[in-house]
Design an enzyme around this catalytic site. Sequence first.
Site, mmCIF file in Angstrom:
data_model
loop_
_atom_site.group_PDB
_atom_site.id
_atom_site.type_symbol
_atom_site.label_atom_id
_atom_site.label_comp_id
_atom_site.label_asym_id
_atom_site.label_seq_id
_atom_site.Cartn_x
_atom_site.Cartn_y
_atom_site.Cartn_z
ATOM 1 N N ARG A 104 0.855 -1.175 0.000
ATOM 2 C CA ARG A 104 0.000 0.000 0.000
ATOM 3 C C ARG A 104 0.895 1.230 0.000
ATOM 4 O O ARG A 104 1.758 1.374 0.861
ATOM 5 C CB ARG A 104 -0.840 -0.012 1.284
ATOM 6 N N THR A 108 -0.767 7.608 -0.968
ATOM 7 C CA THR A 108 -2.042 7.568 -1.699
ATOM 8 C C THR A 108 -2.974 6.497 -1.124
ATOM 9 O O THR A 108 -4.162 6.504 -1.415
ATOM 10 C CB THR A 108 -1.815 7.234 -3.184
ATOM 11 N N ASP A 203 3.203 -5.569 10.790
ATOM 12 C CA ASP A 203 4.250 -5.229 11.761
ATOM 13 C C ASP A 203 4.091 -6.015 13.054
ATOM 14 O O ASP A 203 5.069 -6.475 13.642
ATOM 15 C CB ASP A 203 4.227 -3.726 12.065
HETATM 16 N N1 URA Z 1 -3.746 -2.668 7.466
HETATM 17 C C1 URA Z 1 -3.396 -2.921 8.756
HETATM 18 O O1 URA Z 1 -2.448 -3.650 9.020
HETATM 19 N N2 URA Z 1 -4.122 -2.349 9.738
HETATM 20 C C2 URA Z 1 -5.174 -1.530 9.497
HETATM 21 O O2 URA Z 1 -5.793 -1.048 10.435
HETATM 22 C C3 URA Z 1 -5.503 -1.279 8.142
HETATM 23 C C4 URA Z 1 -4.780 -1.864 7.154
#
Ligand code: URA
Length: 209
Positions: A104, A108, A203
Amino acid sequence: MSKFTVLNHPLIQHKLTIMRSAATGTRNFRQAANEIAKLMVYEITRDLPLKDVQIETPMGKTTQKVLSGKKLAVIPILRAGLGMVDGVLELIPAAKVGHIGMYRDEKTLKPHEYFVKMPSDIDQRELIIVDPMLATGGSANMAIEALKKRGAKHMRLVVLVAAPEGVKKVQAEHPDVDIYAAALDECLTDNGYIFPGLGDAGDRLFGTK
Ligand code: URA
């Protein structure tokens, strides 16, 4: 319109609370993710078709049931989806595993595909796509699109925590893909996190950042 189902089994809810707590460390977070994935797969495979087979027990001949129909494959959306794979495979050890890498863009919030490696026969398999968080729906939609482009016909999306925005978006673009979640949360924050959620699933699973 596809089905959206929250699997609110008490064990699932209990383990999800462990995952949500900021006090939970990597080891317990990872363990709970796999345990919930296993429980969810148990629930969503209730409709798998069965067929009769003749077997012989030590006592004599009998007709019993075995699974019939399509073989399964589990498709984690990298990286966080990996945290659910072992749980699924504990119940369905013969399932193949396809990987789809999406990241991601932090600015953006748009997803980008960077890796796809699928079993050759995904067109004939029932696919279980796994990703802990269904936030904006962008990654899930892009993953489903990538699978359809490669011939996939039957798939379901299994997430731990869903945001209403993500559910709506996947249902709008892929009305043929049923969605299962352990929880439907309140909303997305301005930076695309689910509230109250559990933070950054990748994470927390891998102990990064
Ligand atoms: N991805 C994540 O790891 N946590 C979120 O809250 C949204 C997307």
